[in-house]
Design a protein around this motif. Structure first.
Motif, PDB file in Angstrom:
ATOM      1  N   ALA A  84      34.987  38.965  37.216  1.00 22.30           N
ATOM      2  CA  ALA A  84      36.374  38.909  37.683  1.00 22.30           C
ATOM      3  C   ALA A  84      36.813  40.280  38.153  1.00 22.30           C
ATOM      4  CB  ALA A  84      37.307  38.428  36.583  1.00 22.30           C
ATOM      5  N   ASN A  85      37.633  40.296  39.206  1.00 20.17           N
ATOM      6  CA  ASN A  85      38.225  41.540  39.694  1.00 20.17           C
ATOM      7  C   ASN A  85      39.709  41.313  39.911  1.00 20.17           C
ATOM      8  OD1 ASN A  85      38.995  43.138  42.516  1.00 20.17           O
ATOM      9  ND2 ASN A  85      37.989  44.364  40.959  1.00 20.17           N
ATOM     10  N   PHE A  86      40.495  42.213  39.398  1.00 18.93           N
ATOM     11  CA  PHE A  86      41.940  42.187  39.580  1.00 18.93           C
ATOM     12  C   PHE A  86      42.309  43.413  40.412  1.00 18.93           C
ATOM     13  CE2 PHE A  86      41.044  39.825  35.775  1.00 18.93           C
ATOM     14  CZ  PHE A  86      41.951  38.782  35.775  1.00 18.93           C
ATOM     15  N   PRO A  87      42.494  43.267  41.745  1.00 22.30           N
ATOM     16  CA  PRO A  87      42.823  44.423  42.585  1.00 22.30           C
ATOM     17  C   PRO A  87      44.102  45.124  42.128  1.00 22.30           C
ATOM     18  CG  PRO A  87      42.213  42.555  43.942  1.00 22.30           C
ATOM     19  CD  PRO A  87      42.332  42.049  42.526  1.00 22.30           C
ATOM     20  N   ALA A  88      45.065  44.339  41.667  1.00 23.89           N
ATOM     21  CA  ALA A  88      46.286  44.876  41.065  1.00 23.89           C
ATOM     22  C   ALA A  88      46.287  44.368  39.629  1.00 23.89           C
ATOM     23  CB  ALA A  88      47.511  44.386  41.818  1.00 23.89           C
ATOM     24  N   ALA A 128      47.057  38.082  30.614  1.00 24.82           N
ATOM     25  CA  ALA A 128      46.092  37.336  31.421  1.00 24.82           C
ATOM     26  C   ALA A 128      44.909  36.937  30.537  1.00 24.82           C
ATOM     27  CB  ALA A 128      45.613  38.181  32.592  1.00 24.82           C
ATOM     28  N   ALA A 129      44.269  35.846  30.904  1.00 30.10           N
ATOM     29  CA  ALA A 129      43.086  35.383  30.165  1.00 30.10           C
ATOM     30  C   ALA A 129      41.895  36.268  30.495  1.00 30.10           C
ATOM     31  CB  ALA A 129      42.773  33.941  30.532  1.00 30.10           C
ATOM     32  N   LEU A 130      41.160  36.645  29.473  1.00 29.94           N
ATOM     33  CA  LEU A 130      39.940  37.412  29.654  1.00 29.94           C
ATOM     34  C   LEU A 130      38.811  36.434  29.989  1.00 29.94           C
ATOM     35  CD1 LEU A 130      38.768  40.308  29.346  1.00 29.94           C
ATOM     36  CD2 LEU A 130      38.096  39.637  27.055  1.00 29.94           C
ATOM     37  N   PRO A 131      38.023  36.708  31.025  1.00 26.75           N
ATOM     38  CA  PRO A 131      36.906  35.808  31.321  1.00 26.75           C
ATOM     39  C   PRO A 131      36.008  35.670  30.084  1.00 26.75           C
ATOM     40  CG  PRO A 131      37.216  37.383  33.103  1.00 26.75           C
ATOM     41  CD  PRO A 131      38.106  37.819  31.974  1.00 26.75           C
ATOM     42  N   PRO A 132      35.659  34.452  29.694  1.00 22.61           N
ATOM     43  CA  PRO A 132      34.928  34.236  28.435  1.00 22.61           C
ATOM     44  C   PRO A 132      33.562  34.907  28.361  1.00 22.61           C
ATOM     45  CG  PRO A 132      35.149  32.179  29.663  1.00 22.61           C
ATOM     46  CD  PRO A 132      35.955  33.213  30.384  1.00 22.61           C
ATOM     47  N   THR A 133      32.931  35.163  29.501  1.00 21.12           N
ATOM     48  CA  THR A 133      31.611  35.804  29.478  1.00 21.12           C
ATOM     49  C   THR A 133      31.679  37.320  29.631  1.00 21.12           C
ATOM     50  OG1 THR A 133      31.332  35.469  31.862  1.00 21.12           O
ATOM     51  CG2 THR A 133      30.473  33.745  30.383  1.00 21.12           C
ATOM     52  N   ALA A 134      32.881  37.860  29.815  1.00 19.18           N
ATOM     53  CA  ALA A 134      33.021  39.314  30.000  1.00 19.18           C
ATOM     54  C   ALA A 134      32.582  40.065  28.750  1.00 19.18           C
ATOM     55  CB  ALA A 134      34.461  39.662  30.345  1.00 19.18           C
ATOM     56  N   ASP A 135      31.779  41.097  28.968  1.00 14.95           N
ATOM     57  CA  ASP A 135      31.370  41.953  27.859  1.00 14.95           C
ATOM     58  C   ASP A 135      31.497  43.446  28.212  1.00 14.95           C
ATOM     59  OD1 ASP A 135      29.216  42.477  29.525  1.00 14.95           O
ATOM     60  OD2 ASP A 135      27.718  41.632  28.173  1.00 14.95           O
ATOM     61  N   ILE A 170      44.495  46.655  27.243  1.00 15.38           N
ATOM     62  CA  ILE A 170      44.806  46.237  25.879  1.00 15.38           C
ATOM     63  C   ILE A 170      44.284  44.825  25.673  1.00 15.38           C
ATOM     64  CG2 ILE A 170      46.631  45.956  24.163  1.00 15.38           C
ATOM     65  CD1 ILE A 170      46.410  48.805  25.343  1.00 15.38           C
ATOM     66  N   PHE A 171      43.453  44.618  24.652  1.00 13.36           N
ATOM     67  CA  PHE A 171      42.857  43.321  24.364  1.00 13.36           C
ATOM     68  C   PHE A 171      43.505  42.679  23.142  1.00 13.36           C
ATOM     69  CE2 PHE A 171      38.333  43.578  26.326  1.00 13.36           C
ATOM     70  CZ  PHE A 171      38.873  43.974  27.526  1.00 13.36           C
ATOM     71  N   TYR A 172      43.481  41.339  23.146  1.00 12.63           N
ATOM     72  CA  TYR A 172      44.031  40.539  22.049  1.00 12.63           C
ATOM     73  C   TYR A 172      43.036  39.444  21.685  1.00 12.63           C
ATOM     74  CZ  TYR A 172      48.371  42.706  23.593  1.00 12.63           C
ATOM     75  OH  TYR A 172      49.332  43.613  23.946  1.00 12.63           O
ATOM     76  N   ARG A 173      43.058  39.025  20.434  1.00 13.76           N
ATOM     77  CA  ARG A 173      42.192  37.932  19.970  1.00 13.76           C
ATOM     78  C   ARG A 173      42.849  36.567  20.154  1.00 13.76           C
ATOM     79  NH1 ARG A 173      37.977  39.688  15.757  1.00 13.76           N
ATOM     80  NH2 ARG A 173      38.001  41.938  16.009  1.00 13.76           N
ATOM     81  N   THR A 174      44.064  36.552  20.677  1.00 14.70           N
ATOM     82  CA  THR A 174      44.790  35.312  20.939  1.00 14.70           C
ATOM     83  C   THR A 174      44.856  35.063  22.446  1.00 14.70           C
ATOM     84  OG1 THR A 174      46.902  36.470  21.048  1.00 14.70           O
ATOM     85  CG2 THR A 174      46.222  35.619  18.884  1.00 14.70           C
ATOM     86  N   THR A 175      45.194  33.850  22.835  1.00 15.54           N
ATOM     87  CA  THR A 175      45.275  33.525  24.263  1.00 15.54           C
ATOM     88  C   THR A 175      46.584  33.957  24.906  1.00 15.54           C
ATOM     89  OG1 THR A 175      46.097  31.312  23.749  1.00 15.54           O
ATOM     90  CG2 THR A 175      43.713  31.555  24.055  1.00 15.54           C
ATOM     91  N   ASP A 176      47.577  34.342  24.088  1.00 16.01           N
ATOM     92  CA  ASP A 176      48.899  34.667  24.635  1.00 16.01           C
ATOM     93  C   ASP A 176      49.325  36.114  24.394  1.00 16.01           C
ATOM     94  OD1 ASP A 176      49.239  34.506  21.912  1.00 16.01           O
ATOM     95  OD2 ASP A 176      50.945  33.133  22.000  1.00 16.01           O
ATOM     96  N   ARG A 193      34.821  37.811  21.971  1.00 19.64           N
ATOM     97  CA  ARG A 193      35.594  38.379  20.860  1.00 19.64           C
ATOM     98  C   ARG A 193      37.082  38.476  21.203  1.00 19.64           C
ATOM     99  NH1 ARG A 193      34.608  44.188  17.840  1.00 19.64           N
ATOM    100  NH2 ARG A 193      36.225  43.870  16.288  1.00 19.64           N
ATOM    101  N   TRP A 194      37.394  38.782  22.452  1.00 18.01           N
ATOM    102  CA  TRP A 194      38.773  38.943  22.902  1.00 18.01           C
ATOM    103  C   TRP A 194      39.106  37.798  23.843  1.00 18.01           C
ATOM    104  CZ3 TRP A 194      40.378  42.687  19.894  1.00 18.01           C
ATOM    105  CH2 TRP A 194      39.483  43.676  19.515  1.00 18.01           C
ATOM    106  N   LEU A 195      40.357  37.319  23.809  1.00 21.65           N
ATOM    107  CA  LEU A 195      40.732  36.161  24.634  1.00 21.65           C
ATOM    108  C   LEU A 195      41.730  36.472  25.736  1.00 21.65           C
ATOM    109  CD1 LEU A 195      41.038  33.500  21.788  1.00 21.65           C
ATOM    110  CD2 LEU A 195      39.066  34.015  23.252  1.00 21.65           C
ATOM    111  N   SER A 196      42.523  37.533  25.568  1.00 21.48           N
ATOM    112  CA  SER A 196      43.500  37.870  26.583  1.00 21.48           C
ATOM    113  C   SER A 196      43.655  39.383  26.673  1.00 21.48           C
ATOM    114  CB  SER A 196      44.844  37.192  26.297  1.00 21.48           C
ATOM    115  OG  SER A 196      45.364  37.602  25.054  1.00 21.48           O
ATOM    116  N   PHE A 197      44.343  39.839  27.736  1.00 22.73           N
ATOM    117  CA  PHE A 197      44.496  41.284  27.933  1.00 22.73           C
ATOM    118  C   PHE A 197      45.725  41.592  28.786  1.00 22.73           C
ATOM    119  CE2 PHE A 197      42.518  39.958  31.800  1.00 22.73           C
ATOM    120  CZ  PHE A 197      42.947  40.865  32.761  1.00 22.73           C
TER     121      PHE A 197
END
Length: 98
Positions: A38-42, A48-55, A67-73, A91-95
């Motif tokens: 995933a790429n977020f130009p801005a 936002a949801a973290l891509p599940p395969t992102a490491d 900033i990462f969170y273990r919750t979806t919201d 491990r992380w679900l949103s950011f």
């Protein structure tokens, strides 16, 4: 001497290419920076949801921290991850990015 100069100039050109080819903004990868997922130009300041395969991720210009969170919201404990980091996928679900 001419051959050495040509090799030096060619080498410099090749070394500069990968850096200029990097996506701008915030980019997430899988396989420790091998496959872009995933790429977020801005980069989003809102949750936002973290891509599940992102490491791993790289933050370009304008990104100072992710900033990462273990919750979806984006609630609960916030963990600052900086702009260049690897981590366990899933491990992380949103950011949020700043």
């Amino acid at each position: 001497m001419l051959t050495a100069s040509v090799l030096t100039v060619t080498g410099i050109g090749l070394a500069a290419s990968p850096a200029s080819a990097q996506p701008s903004g915030l980019t997430f990868y899988s396989g420790s920076f091998t496959t872009e997922v995933a790429n977020f130009p801005a980069p989003p300041i809102a949750c936002a949801a973290l891509p599940p395969t992102a490491d791993s991720h790289v933050g370009g210009s304008g990104v100072h921290d992710v900033i990462f969170y273990r919750t979806t919201d984006c609630t609960g404990q916030a963990t600052g991850m900086g702009t260049l980091r690897t981590y366990e996928a899933g491990r992380w679900l949103s950011f949020r990015a700043f």
